[in-house]
Design a protein around this motif. Structure first.
Motif, PDB file in Angstrom:
ATOM      1  N   LEU A 134      31.269  44.251  30.403  1.00 13.76           N
ATOM      2  CA  LEU A 134      31.394  43.418  31.780  1.00 13.76           C
ATOM      3  C   LEU A 134      30.052  41.750  31.363  1.00 13.76           C
ATOM      4  O   LEU A 134      30.712  41.093  31.255  1.00 13.76           O
ATOM      5  CB  LEU A 134      31.484  43.779  33.239  1.00 13.76           C
ATOM      6  CG  LEU A 134      32.795  44.135  33.573  1.00 13.76           C
ATOM      7  CD1 LEU A 134      32.178  45.341  34.751  1.00 13.76           C
ATOM      8  CD2 LEU A 134      33.842  43.596  33.995  1.00 13.76           C
ATOM      9  N   GLU A 155      31.161  40.445  27.559  1.00 13.06           N
ATOM     10  CA  GLU A 155      32.903  40.257  27.046  1.00 13.06           C
ATOM     11  C   GLU A 155      33.520  39.225  28.474  1.00 13.06           C
ATOM     12  O   GLU A 155      33.759  38.801  28.326  1.00 13.06           O
ATOM     13  CB  GLU A 155      33.466  41.114  26.339  1.00 13.06           C
ATOM     14  CG  GLU A 155      32.678  41.889  25.458  1.00 13.06           C
ATOM     15  CD  GLU A 155      33.514  40.859  24.027  1.00 13.06           C
ATOM     16  OE1 GLU A 155      33.642  39.986  23.940  1.00 13.06           O
ATOM     17  OE2 GLU A 155      32.323  41.172  23.564  1.00 13.06           O
ATOM     18  N   GLY A 156      33.065  39.400  29.626  1.00  9.90           N
ATOM     19  CA  GLY A 156      33.561  38.878  30.721  1.00  9.90           C
ATOM     20  C   GLY A 156      34.693  39.759  31.158  1.00  9.90           C
ATOM     21  O   GLY A 156      35.707  39.337  32.192  1.00  9.90           O
ATOM     22  N   GLY A 157      35.153  41.366  30.939  1.00 12.79           N
ATOM     23  CA  GLY A 157      36.416  41.775  31.173  1.00 12.79           C
ATOM     24  C   GLY A 157      35.607  42.641  30.211  1.00 12.79           C
ATOM     25  O   GLY A 157      35.675  43.467  29.603  1.00 12.79           O
ATOM     26  N   THR A 196      39.101  46.139  30.114  1.00 19.03           N
ATOM     27  CA  THR A 196      40.245  46.466  30.134  1.00 19.03           C
ATOM     28  C   THR A 196      40.617  48.474  29.753  1.00 19.03           C
ATOM     29  O   THR A 196      40.141  49.003  28.825  1.00 19.03           O
ATOM     30  CB  THR A 196      41.202  46.709  29.524  1.00 19.03           C
ATOM     31  OG1 THR A 196      41.780  44.807  29.951  1.00 19.03           O
ATOM     32  CG2 THR A 196      42.898  46.125  29.371  1.00 19.03           C
ATOM     33  N   ALA A 224      42.515  46.446  34.799  1.00 19.49           N
ATOM     34  CA  ALA A 224      41.604  45.563  34.166  1.00 19.49           C
ATOM     35  C   ALA A 224      40.561  45.041  34.732  1.00 19.49           C
ATOM     36  O   ALA A 224      40.862  44.833  36.031  1.00 19.49           O
ATOM     37  CB  ALA A 224      42.287  44.560  33.609  1.00 19.49           C
ATOM     38  N   THR A 230      37.601  42.251  35.299  1.00 21.70           N
ATOM     39  CA  THR A 230      37.294  41.264  35.200  1.00 21.70           C
ATOM     40  C   THR A 230      36.184  40.290  36.217  1.00 21.70           C
ATOM     41  O   THR A 230      36.071  40.419  36.806  1.00 21.70           O
ATOM     42  CB  THR A 230      38.320  39.826  35.150  1.00 21.70           C
ATOM     43  OG1 THR A 230      39.005  40.006  36.781  1.00 21.70           O
ATOM     44  CG2 THR A 230      39.403  40.174  33.772  1.00 21.70           C
ATOM     45  N   HIS A 254      34.375  37.055  37.734  1.00 22.00           N
ATOM     46  CA  HIS A 254      34.280  35.891  38.276  1.00 22.00           C
ATOM     47  C   HIS A 254      33.776  35.221  38.612  1.00 22.00           C
ATOM     48  O   HIS A 254      32.782  35.519  39.427  1.00 22.00           O
ATOM     49  CB  HIS A 254      35.563  35.612  39.289  1.00 22.00           C
ATOM     50  CG  HIS A 254      37.135  36.545  38.916  1.00 22.00           C
ATOM     51  ND1 HIS A 254      37.983  35.583  38.389  1.00 22.00           N
ATOM     52  CD2 HIS A 254      37.677  37.416  38.988  1.00 22.00           C
ATOM     53  CE1 HIS A 254      39.357  36.072  37.956  1.00 22.00           C
ATOM     54  NE2 HIS A 254      38.971  36.974  38.033  1.00 22.00           N
ATOM     55  N   LYS A 275      28.533  35.340  40.817  1.00 26.90           N
ATOM     56  CA  LYS A 275      29.493  36.064  40.029  1.00 26.90           C
ATOM     57  C   LYS A 275      29.544  37.246  40.786  1.00 26.90           C
ATOM     58  O   LYS A 275      29.537  38.602  41.585  1.00 26.90           O
ATOM     59  CB  LYS A 275      28.907  36.900  38.869  1.00 26.90           C
ATOM     60  CG  LYS A 275      29.068  35.773  37.212  1.00 26.90           C
ATOM     61  CD  LYS A 275      28.283  35.728  36.153  1.00 26.90           C
ATOM     62  CE  LYS A 275      27.340  34.973  35.442  1.00 26.90           C
ATOM     63  NZ  LYS A 275      27.921  35.173  33.672  1.00 26.90           N
ATOM     64  N   VAL A 294      33.399  40.890  39.945  1.00 24.53           N
ATOM     65  CA  VAL A 294      33.858  41.522  39.872  1.00 24.53           C
ATOM     66  C   VAL A 294      35.402  41.807  39.764  1.00 24.53           C
ATOM     67  O   VAL A 294      35.294  42.563  41.640  1.00 24.53           O
ATOM     68  CB  VAL A 294      33.557  42.984  38.364  1.00 24.53           C
ATOM     69  CG1 VAL A 294      34.417  43.899  38.572  1.00 24.53           C
ATOM     70  CG2 VAL A 294      32.282  43.040  38.005  1.00 24.53           C
ATOM     71  N   ARG A 295      36.313  41.588  39.699  1.00 25.71           N
ATOM     72  CA  ARG A 295      36.989  42.140  40.314  1.00 25.71           C
ATOM     73  C   ARG A 295      38.584  42.511  39.647  1.00 25.71           C
ATOM     74  O   ARG A 295      37.942  42.842  38.672  1.00 25.71           O
ATOM     75  CB  ARG A 295      38.448  40.911  40.740  1.00 25.71           C
ATOM     76  CG  ARG A 295      37.387  39.870  41.096  1.00 25.71           C
ATOM     77  CD  ARG A 295      38.997  38.498  41.465  1.00 25.71           C
ATOM     78  NE  ARG A 295      37.893  37.194  42.447  1.00 25.71           N
ATOM     79  CZ  ARG A 295      38.788  36.335  42.242  1.00 25.71           C
ATOM     80  NH1 ARG A 295      39.606  35.495  41.361  1.00 25.71           N
ATOM     81  NH2 ARG A 295      37.898  35.406  42.879  1.00 25.71           N
ATOM     82  N   LYS A 329      42.534  44.406  38.631  1.00 20.40           N
ATOM     83  CA  LYS A 329      43.558  44.576  38.337  1.00 20.40           C
ATOM     84  C   LYS A 329      44.704  45.840  38.301  1.00 20.40           C
ATOM     85  O   LYS A 329      44.118  46.197  36.848  1.00 20.40           O
ATOM     86  CB  LYS A 329      44.411  43.373  38.116  1.00 20.40           C
ATOM     87  CG  LYS A 329      45.720  43.249  37.456  1.00 20.40           C
ATOM     88  CD  LYS A 329      46.430  41.795  37.500  1.00 20.40           C
ATOM     89  CE  LYS A 329      48.222  41.849  37.572  1.00 20.40           C
ATOM     90  NZ  LYS A 329      48.000  40.417  36.690  1.00 20.40           N
TER      91      LYS A 329
END
Length: 89
Positions: A36, A39-41, A43, A49, A51, A53, A75, A77-78, A80
């Motif tokens: 995280l 790479e910022g994400g 999955t 996933a 991500t 934000h 920042k 973390v979300r 989905k």
């Protein structure tokens, strides 16, 4: 869900010791955190996933006193959920 729960599932699944399962759970969480950050994400197919934000600086109210407070940018973390997870739940 907690790290202890993940360790217990790993211990039952792999037939390993509790110490090894706790180490594996900690390493898994650390690997996700590093992914995280870099790479910022992240999955997990058929799960969802995660991500990162950015949040803007803003003004908020102190709920106790009602006075305005400045909140710094940061920042968060979300998550989905995947369609497979949504259908399973």
């Amino acid at each position: 869900m907690s790290k202890a729960f993940i360790a217990a599932v790993l211990q039952d699944s792999l037939n390993c010791t509790g110490v090894a399962a706790q180490k594996a759970a900690a390493d898994l969480i650390d690997a996700i955190t590093v992914e995280l950050k870099t790479e910022g994400g992240f999955t997990l197919p058929s799960f969802g996933a995660f991500t990162v934000h950015k949040t803007k600086a803003r003004k908020a109210l102190n709920p106790r006193t009602g006075e305005p407070v400045k909140v710094k940018a940061g920042k968060t973390v979300r998550f989905k959920a995947s369609p497979v997870l949504k259908k399973a739940v």
